[in-house]
Scaffold this motif. Structure first.
Motif, PDB file in Angstrom:
ATOM      1  N   GLN A 125      88.342  25.608 -36.281  1.00  0.00           N
ATOM      2  CA  GLN A 125      88.383  24.200 -35.899  1.00  0.00           C
ATOM      3  C   GLN A 125      86.993  23.750 -35.471  1.00  0.00           C
ATOM      4  N   ILE A 126      86.411  22.835 -36.235  1.00  0.00           N
ATOM      5  CA  ILE A 126      85.123  22.285 -35.810  1.00  0.00           C
ATOM      6  C   ILE A 126      85.387  20.912 -35.205  1.00  0.00           C
ATOM      7  N   ASN A 127      84.991  20.714 -33.979  1.00  0.00           N
ATOM      8  CA  ASN A 127      85.261  19.430 -33.323  1.00  0.00           C
ATOM      9  C   ASN A 127      84.015  18.547 -33.264  1.00  0.00           C
ATOM     10  N   PRO A 128      84.027  17.496 -34.044  1.00  0.00           N
ATOM     11  CA  PRO A 128      82.878  16.591 -33.955  1.00  0.00           C
ATOM     12  C   PRO A 128      83.047  15.637 -32.766  1.00  0.00           C
ATOM     13  N   HIS A 129      82.046  15.531 -31.947  1.00  0.00           N
ATOM     14  CA  HIS A 129      82.055  14.534 -30.867  1.00  0.00           C
ATOM     15  C   HIS A 129      81.091  13.424 -31.250  1.00  0.00           C
ATOM     16  N   VAL A 130      81.644  12.269 -31.436  1.00  0.00           N
ATOM     17  CA  VAL A 130      80.789  11.156 -31.872  1.00  0.00           C
ATOM     18  C   VAL A 130      80.254  10.416 -30.666  1.00  0.00           C
ATOM     19  N   LYS A 131      78.961  10.162 -30.671  1.00  0.00           N
ATOM     20  CA  LYS A 131      78.391   9.375 -29.599  1.00  0.00           C
ATOM     21  C   LYS A 131      77.577   8.231 -30.210  1.00  0.00           C
ATOM     22  N   MET A 132      78.025   7.045 -29.877  1.00  0.00           N
ATOM     23  CA  MET A 132      77.305   5.884 -30.366  1.00  0.00           C
ATOM     24  C   MET A 132      76.211   5.558 -29.365  1.00  0.00           C
ATOM     25  N   LEU A 133      75.025   5.650 -29.812  1.00  0.00           N
ATOM     26  CA  LEU A 133      73.936   5.255 -28.923  1.00  0.00           C
ATOM     27  C   LEU A 133      73.873   3.735 -28.902  1.00  0.00           C
ATOM     28  N   TYR A 134      73.511   3.165 -27.821  1.00  0.00           N
ATOM     29  CA  TYR A 134      73.256   1.732 -27.635  1.00  0.00           C
ATOM     30  C   TYR A 134      74.480   0.849 -27.727  1.00  0.00           C
ATOM     31  N   ASN A 135      75.558   1.332 -28.318  1.00  0.00           N
ATOM     32  CA  ASN A 135      76.712   0.466 -28.479  1.00  0.00           C
ATOM     33  C   ASN A 135      77.955   1.321 -28.357  1.00  0.00           C
ATOM     34  N   PRO A 136      78.224   1.797 -27.146  1.00  0.00           N
ATOM     35  CA  PRO A 136      79.292   2.789 -26.978  1.00  0.00           C
ATOM     36  C   PRO A 136      80.651   2.288 -27.447  1.00  0.00           C
ATOM     37  N   GLN A 137      80.893   0.952 -27.399  1.00  0.00           N
ATOM     38  CA  GLN A 137      82.223   0.482 -27.790  1.00  0.00           C
ATOM     39  C   GLN A 137      82.264   0.001 -29.235  1.00  0.00           C
ATOM     40  N   THR A 138      81.205   0.275 -29.976  1.00  0.00           N
ATOM     41  CA  THR A 138      81.058  -0.237 -31.338  1.00  0.00           C
ATOM     42  C   THR A 138      81.494  -1.684 -31.478  1.00  0.00           C
ATOM     43  N   LYS A 139      80.921  -2.510 -30.668  1.00  0.00           N
ATOM     44  CA  LYS A 139      81.230  -3.924 -30.815  1.00  0.00           C
ATOM     45  C   LYS A 139      80.421  -4.468 -31.977  1.00  0.00           C
TER      46      LYS A 139
END
Lengths: 301, 246, 347
Positions: free
Chosen positions: C134-148
């Motif tokens: 199981q490879i778990n990708p953790h996504v981190k949005m820089l600058y726009n954490p809520q993807t607005k």
């Protein structure tokens, strides 16, 4: 020194020759008329003299200044009223006047005397937008705006086109008053009857001047025998006279026909006699003095 | 009287509290050349628009070619021709294309258009100009062509709004000769002009002042009535009484 | 005529190529703390994928930030330490995916690609080694954490509106004077053409500044876009951009003679390219190379980049000096050309 001196100016737009070797002089304080129909080259000539366009050939000076090289200085000294009413339609009457005064680095108050006569009838509408004025009023305002910087030479390109006869007459009276103040005025018009109000006129046709003289001289130089003819059946009269031997041309002029006669034997009485026999009533035939319009039509042939 | 082609009865147009046309009533008969004069702002254009079915009267009524100008404006438009100094022809089309286009607009058949085009060009001495672009014609020629196009569909009435402004003196007279020919064919000509010599060519003339018709008669009677030599003076006499400062 | 027949061709080409929602030439950066067989294989898988272009390696967390700031990578993969060990022993390991969140559309696509490839790798691994991992990708949005999405379109709209208002209005207002004939009188007066030009530009400059303020207030207080950077810097850059737009308007007005033409020209040559090529809607990096080059001449592209950096990412002048210089040059060149071309005669 002449106020305006034009030496063999030519200008073409592609293949259209708008002006062909036009030359003339206008003296200081003269009211000079350029008379001719639309498309004769009047506007082009004005644009060259007001430095808006460059001539292809020839030279011209205004107040001794060359229209090509000294154009900046000329712009300071002349007033120009283009054919279309070039006012700011959405500014009020007063704002327009103030704007043009500011443009020339002066104030309305400083030169109010000069425009007073012309502007006064407009004072009561001074908060109205220029676009809402009628033709005659717009024309007065445009003239005021062209005069507000006290120009020594005034160029008016067809100021009376589309204006009713009463406003036209008023306008010419204003020009006469301005002339008395020493302003040189060059004015163009398609209305032949306005020619007599100028000191000298140039008749222009297809880019060429056909004669530059005082209106009286132009009329005097008319050599043809010219009669006025009238009857009760004008339209058939026109057709009959056109085919009548001894008559060169026949045109309507108001309620009479103007005919030029080339047959020396023909007299007014004999023509009248002939017409009565042909069934016309109320026939009148009498020699008349030519008008500028007759001269123009003769020269234009 | 079925000879009457235009009739108005107390025709009025108000814009807000400004009465542009004030209860005008007149009649024009078939084949008549009717000069409609007045100073700038006297209400000529507004009156003309109502007669052409382009503007609905505030009060009063009028019929043109037998149709009510307020209720049957479509029929009015079908029976009139119109030309003005400004709008006349499509500059980018050739002479024959302009004629073809107008013929088509009024629903004439292909054959009728072709025949009439030949006749028209012949009358105007325009045969050599058939393929010329309208924009390269002199103004006077354009206006003559525009007039011929305006009566191409043989309307009962043709409205001319300052048709000869700026036109040279010779062509101006040729234009009036065309008007006479149309009138002889029974077309009523309703014309405005600022040339007072042209007013003399009309059968009858009306002069509008401040939205009202102040005088309506033959040029001869008008001159007699005011005791003056020409129409210019008749006009000065009447237009000077205008109160409306434009 | 040229416009009528040329437009469909240009539009088809632009839309066809630019308007793909596919992202191509993805630039990948990798921070590989374990550097083992599994991580190498995964990176290799990614490299082999046609959507991915270049791969670069970084070695410290600081470097990650730097690659984003300098716009050198679109996505950064961080393998946890002992990646393969964890996989072998616990059957699961995690990867951090760092993406620039200012363009949420692109973010989602990027993350989708990577997770797909990871899933494929998992599958392969499972078949070859016969164990499930199981490879778990953790996504981190820089600058726009809520993807607005507002984070993306606000800079775009700013670029578009300022460009349109300034350029279109200036050109129309000058051409209108030509049409009504007042230009004739202005020219005959002794006033210098330069003054006419400036008198025309100043009101629209002021108007645009008001617009700018409105957009900023709305974005911050209504749409919740952060004002992370220096407000003064943002305003200064915006004014520079407004100047560029005004010069374009002026340039248009010197070449056309009617208001309709001015409208058409500004609408066609400004609006379309700004929408398509400025990076406002479609990601520039995934366009064909010629279009990427074409996008360089669109002032709005540079401006939008600046806004993203300053407003959303909160960077300072050092991060945008490149764009600012380009805008400066554009303003200078355009203004010089249009003032030179502004005729003080009719013709």
């Amino acid at each position: 020194m002449d106020a305006i001196s034009v030496n063999k100016i030519s200008k073409s737009y592609g293949t259209v020759r708008a002006l062909q070797e036009v030359s003339f002089e206008v003296q200081k304080g003269e009211l000079f008329g350029i008379i001719g129909p639309d498309g004769a080259g009047k506007t082009t000539l004005f644009r060259i003299l007001t430095t808006l366009m460059l001539p292809d050939l020839g030279t011209a000076t205004v107040n001794g200044l060359d229209v090509v090289t000294d154009y900046k200085e000329i712009r300071r000294q002349v007033g120009y009223m283009p054919g279309r009413f070039s006012l700011y339609q959405d500014m009020t009457v007063e704002e327009n006047l103030t704007f043009f005064a500011t443009l020339f680095g002066t104030t309305v108050r400083e030169n109010y005397d000069l425009v007073k006569d012309i502007y006064q009838p407009l004072e009561k509408f001074k908060t109205r937008r220029a676009g809402k004025l009628s033709g005659g009023m717009k024309q007065k305002l445009a003239l005021s705006c062209a005069l507000i910087h006290k120009p020594s030479v005034l160029f008016l390109d067809e100021p009376t086109t589309g204006v009713d006869p009463v406003s036209r007459r008023d306008f010419w009276e204003m020009l006469q008053r301005l002339k008395k103040q020493g302003i040189t005025i060059v004015v163009s018009t398609p209305y032949m009857d306005e020619a007599v109000l100028c000191d000298r006129i140039a008749l222009i046709r297809e880019g060429q001047f056909m004669g530059i003289e005082t209106p009286q001289e132009i009329v005097n130089s008319y050599q043809e025998r010219l009669w006025a003819v009238h009857s009760n059946k004008m339209s058939s009269l026109l057709a009959e006279l056109r085919t009548f031997k001894g008559i060169q041309s026949c045109f309507s002029f108001g309620d009479v026909l103007h005919v030029t006669v080339i047959d020396d034997q023909l007299s007014p009485a004999s023509l009248k006699c002939f017409l009565v026999k042909e069934g016309h009533a109320d026939v009148e035939v009498y020699p008349i003095q030519a008008t500028i319009e007759d001269c123009y039509m003769l020269l234009a042939k | 009287m079925d000879n009457i082609v235009i009739e108005t009865n107390l025709l009025t147009k108000r814009f807000g509290n400004f009465t542009a046309v004030d209860k005008i009533s007149f009649q024009v008969t078939k084949g008549e050349i009717f000069g409609f004069l007045g100073a700038n702002g006297a209400g000529k254009t507004t009156a003309m628009r109502m007669l052409c079915g382009l503007s609905i009267p505030t009060s009063g009524s009028g019929t043109v070619a037998g149709y009510d100008i307020a209720r049957q404006s479509e029929m009015v438009k079908r029976n009139i021709g119109y030309m003005s100094q400004k709008f006349s022809l499509y500059e980018d089309l050739k002479v024959w294309e302009n004629i073809r286009l107008y013929g088509g607009i009024y629903g004439l058949s292909e054959k009728a258009i072709a025949e009439k085009t030949d006749r028209l060009l012949q009358t105007l001495n325009f045969e050599n100009e058939r393929n010329t672009m309208v924009k390269s014609l002199p103004l006077g020629w354009k206006q003559k062509l525009a007039f011929s196009v305006a009566i191409f569909h043989e309307p009962k009435i043709v409205f001319l709004d300052e048709p000869t402004g700026g036109v040279d003196p010779v062509t101006r007279r040729q234009f009036w000769e065309l008007i006479y020919q149309a009138s002889d064919r029974g077309i009523t000509v309703f014309v405005t002009t600022h040339y007072m010599d042209e007013a003399e060519y009309c059968h009858r003339v009306s002069i509008m002042v401040d939205g009202r018709i102040e005088a309506l008669d033959t040029p001869k009677n008008l001159k007699l009535h005011y005791g003056v030599k020409n129409m210019q003076e008749v006009f000065y006499h009447l237009a000077q009484t205008a109160k409306r400062g434009d | 005529m040229l416009i009528l027949f040329g437009m469909p061709i240009v539009q088809i080409i632009l839309f066809g190529f630019a308007v793909t929602t596919e992202v191509q030439n993805i630039r990948l950066a990798v921070l590989d703390s374990s550097n083992d067989q599994a991580t190498t294989e995964i990176v290799h898988e990614l490299k082999a994928n046609p959507y991915f272009g270049s791969v670069m390696y970084v070695h410290t967390t600081e470097e990650i930030n730097k690659t984003f700031l300098e716009n050198k990578a679109d996505i950064v993969l961080t393998f946890e330490e002992n990646f393969q060990q964890n996989l072998l022993h616990t059957g699961s390991a995690s990867i951090q995916l760092l993406v620039d969140g200012t363009d949420p559309n692109m973010c989602k696509i990027l993350v989708g690609y990577v997770t797909n490839i990871l899933a494929v790798y998992q599958q392969k691994y499972a078949t070859s080694e016969n164990t499930t991992i199981q490879i778990n990708p953790h996504v981190k949005m820089l600058y726009n954490p809520q993807t607005k999405s507002a984070y993306n379109f606000v800079p775009g709209v700013m670029g578009l509106i300022l460009m349109l208002i300034c350029a279109m209005m200036t050109s129309i207002s000058i051409v209108r004077e030509k049409e009504t004939g007042t230009m004739e009188v202005l020219l005959v007066s002794p006033i210098k053409p330069l003054y006419i030009v400036f008198a025309k530009m100043v009101p629209y400059f002021v108007l645009s500044c008001v617009n700018l303020a409105t957009i900023l207030l709305l974005s911050v207080y209504v749409l919740g876009v952060p004002m992370s950077g220096n407000l003064g810097l943002l305003v200064a850059i915006s004014m520079l951009f407004i100047l560029v737009a005004l010069s374009i308007g002026l340039l248009i007005s010197t070449v056309v003679d009617t208001q309709v033409a001015a409208m058409l020209v500004s609408g066609m040559i400004l609006m379309m390219p700004v929408i398509l090529l400025s990076g406002m809607i479609y990601t520039i990096e995934s366009m064909p190379v010629p279009l990427q080059y074409a996008s360089h001449i669109i002032p709005a592209k540079w401006y939008i980049l600046c806004v993203k950096k300053v407003m959303i990412e909160g960077l300072g002048i050092h991060a945008v000096y490149h764009e600012v210089i380009i805008l400066f040059i554009m303003a200078f060149v355009l203004l010089t050309i249009s003032i030179k071309l502004f005729k003080d005669r009719l013709q």
